[in-house]
Design a protein around this motif. Structure first.
Motif, short mmCIF file in Angstrom:
data_model
loop_
_atom_site.label_atom_id
_atom_site.label_comp_id
_atom_site.label_asym_id
_atom_site.label_seq_id
_atom_site.Cartn_x
_atom_site.Cartn_y
_atom_site.Cartn_z
N UNK A 151 6.89 21.53 -31.45
CA UNK A 151 7.15 19.94 -32.42
C UNK A 151 5.91 19.44 -32.76
N UNK A 152 5.95 18.96 -34.07
CA UNK A 152 4.53 17.96 -34.47
C UNK A 152 5.47 17.15 -35.33
N UNK A 153 4.81 15.62 -35.12
CA UNK A 153 5.71 14.47 -35.75
C UNK A 153 4.96 14.32 -37.10
N UNK A 154 5.54 13.00 -37.84
CA UNK A 154 4.74 13.07 -39.30
C UNK A 154 3.95 11.82 -39.47
N UNK A 155 3.28 11.67 -38.34
CA UNK A 155 2.19 10.43 -38.36
C UNK A 155 1.04 10.84 -38.99
N UNK A 156 0.87 12.13 -39.20
CA UNK A 156 -0.27 12.76 -39.94
C UNK A 156 -0.95 13.87 -39.09
N UNK A 157 -0.97 14.97 -39.23
CA UNK A 157 -1.85 16.08 -39.12
C UNK A 157 -1.68 16.24 -37.63
N UNK A 158 -0.61 16.30 -37.00
CA UNK A 158 -0.28 16.51 -35.68
C UNK A 158 -0.19 18.11 -35.79
N UNK A 159 -0.41 18.38 -34.35
CA UNK A 159 -0.24 19.93 -33.86
C UNK A 159 0.98 20.48 -33.04
N UNK A 160 1.51 21.34 -33.73
CA UNK A 160 2.86 21.94 -33.31
C UNK A 160 2.35 23.18 -32.71
N UNK A 161 2.22 23.52 -31.38
CA UNK A 161 1.55 24.56 -30.68
C UNK A 161 2.34 24.87 -29.39
N UNK A 162 2.45 26.06 -29.11
CA UNK A 162 3.21 26.60 -27.69
C UNK A 162 2.78 28.14 -27.55
N UNK A 163 3.16 28.45 -26.26
CA UNK A 163 3.05 29.74 -25.70
C UNK A 163 4.49 30.27 -25.02
N UNK A 164 4.44 31.66 -25.02
CA UNK A 164 5.66 32.24 -24.19
C UNK A 164 5.38 33.60 -24.05
N UNK A 165 6.07 33.97 -22.71
CA UNK A 165 5.73 35.37 -22.16
C UNK A 165 7.12 35.99 -22.30
N UNK A 166 7.30 37.07 -22.81
CA UNK A 166 8.52 37.91 -23.23
C UNK A 166 8.42 39.04 -22.80
N UNK A 167 9.32 39.73 -22.24
CA UNK A 167 9.79 41.19 -21.88
C UNK A 167 10.39 41.84 -22.89
N UNK A 168 9.76 42.81 -23.72
CA UNK A 168 10.28 43.28 -24.78
C UNK A 168 10.63 44.82 -24.57
N UNK A 169 11.47 45.29 -25.28
CA UNK A 169 11.89 46.73 -25.33
C UNK A 169 10.96 47.24 -26.70
N UNK A 170 10.67 48.36 -26.68
CA UNK A 170 10.06 49.17 -27.85
C UNK A 170 10.78 48.92 -29.01
N UNK A 171 10.28 48.30 -29.98
CA UNK A 171 10.88 48.01 -31.65
C UNK A 171 11.44 46.69 -31.42
N UNK A 172 11.42 45.60 -30.44
CA UNK A 172 11.80 44.41 -30.48
C UNK A 172 10.66 43.88 -31.55
N UNK A 173 11.30 42.81 -32.38
CA UNK A 173 10.32 42.05 -33.27
C UNK A 173 10.59 40.60 -33.13
N UNK A 174 9.09 40.11 -33.32
CA UNK A 174 8.74 38.68 -33.02
C UNK A 174 8.05 38.13 -34.03
N UNK A 175 8.34 36.72 -34.46
CA UNK A 175 7.84 36.25 -35.56
C UNK A 175 7.89 34.79 -35.29
N UNK A 176 7.18 33.85 -36.14
CA UNK A 176 7.35 32.40 -36.24
C UNK A 176 8.29 32.10 -37.59
N UNK A 177 9.02 30.85 -37.06
CA UNK A 177 10.01 30.61 -38.18
C UNK A 177 9.96 28.99 -38.30
#
Length: 202
Positions: A151-177
Motif C-alpha cells: 500500500x502507498x497513500x495519496x500524500x504524494x509519490x509514496x512507494x508500494x513495495x513488498x516481497x513474498x516467497x512462494x512454493x509453485x507447481x510447474x505452470x503456476x502463474x504469478x503477476x501484479x494487480x
C-alpha cells in the motif's frame, strides 16, 4: 583308531568347502544411502519441498511427484520495469514495457505474467510509486488468488513495495494487480519507477 581319523577328515573338508559359499551368498542388509528418494547427501535448496503423498494442501504445498523426475536447478530469474501506460492508470493486471532480465523462460513480457517453468520455491519483489493525489494498492496474484499486498497513500509519490516467497507447481502463474488507485510513471522520460522481480531459490 586309524579308521576313525580317515572318516572325520573328509567331513571337515566338506564343512570348510561349504563355509565360503555360505558367506558369499549371505543377503546384504538395507543400504542407508538409499533411504531417501533424492539421496541423503543431496541438499535440495533453501525452501525446497519435495512433497509427500497424503500431506495437507494449502498455500506453499507442493506434492512434487508426477511433475518432474528429479529436482531441476536451472537458473530462473526475471526483472521487468516501467508500467505500461494502458495498465497503470486503472484497476487490473499490471503490464511492463521493458524486460530487463529473463532467464529460464518463465517471464512473458507481453502479458506481464510469470509462469513457473519448474516446480520449486520462488522469491518475488516489487515496487511502484503512487501519483501525487491518489493512493495505490498492489497485490501479488497466484493463479487468480491474492497472496500478499502492498500500500502507498495519496500524500504524494509514496512507494508500494513488498516481497513474498512462494512454493509453485510447474505452470503456476504469478503477476501484479492494481486493486486500488494507479501507478505513477514519468511522462517526460523513459525512466521506469515500477519494477517486478522474481527468481527461483530452491
Amino acid at each position: 583308531p586309524n579308521t576313525a581319523i580317515m572318516t572325520t577328515r573328509p567331513i571337515s573338508s566338506i564343512v570348510l568347502l561349504l563355509l565360503p559359499s555360505i558367506i558369499i551368498s549371505a543377503p546384504e542388509g538395507p543400504s542407508s544411502v538409499a533411504s531417501s528418494k533424492y539421496g541423503s547427501n543431496i541438499v535440495a535448496g533453501q525452501g525446497y519441498n519435495p512433497g509427500y503423498v497424503g500431506g495437507s494442501s494449502g498455500q506453499g504445498y507442493n506434492p512434487g511427484h508426477g511433475r518432474e523426475e528429479a529436482p531441476c536447478y536451472n537458473t530462473v530469474a526475471f526483472t521487468a520495469s516501467r508500467a505500461s501506460a494502458y495498465s497503470r492508470g486503472r484497476q487490473g493486471q499490471l503490464v511492463f514495457e521493458r524486460t530487463v532480465t529473463n532467464l529460464g523462460g518463465g517471464w512473458n513480457g507481453a502479458t506481464g505474467q510469470f509462469a513457473a517453468p519448474h516446480s520449486g520455491t520462488y522469491h518475488f519483489s516489487w515496487a511502484a510509486l503512487s501519483p501525487a493525489h491518489n493512493q495505490l494498492k498492489l497485490a501479488l496474484i497466484r493463479n487468480g488468488q491474492e497472496q500478499v499486498a502492498s500500500w502507498a497513500d495519496k500524500t504524494g509519490y509514496q512507494t508500494a513495495s513488498g516481497t513474498a516467497t512462494l512454493t509453485l507447481r510447474r505452470g503456476d502463474s504469478v503477476y501484479l494487480y492494481i486493486e486500488e488507485g494507479e501507478v505513477y510513471e514519468p511522462s517526460t522520460s523513459a525512466r521506469g519507477y515500477a519494477t517486478f522481480t522474481g527468481y527461483r531459490v530452491g
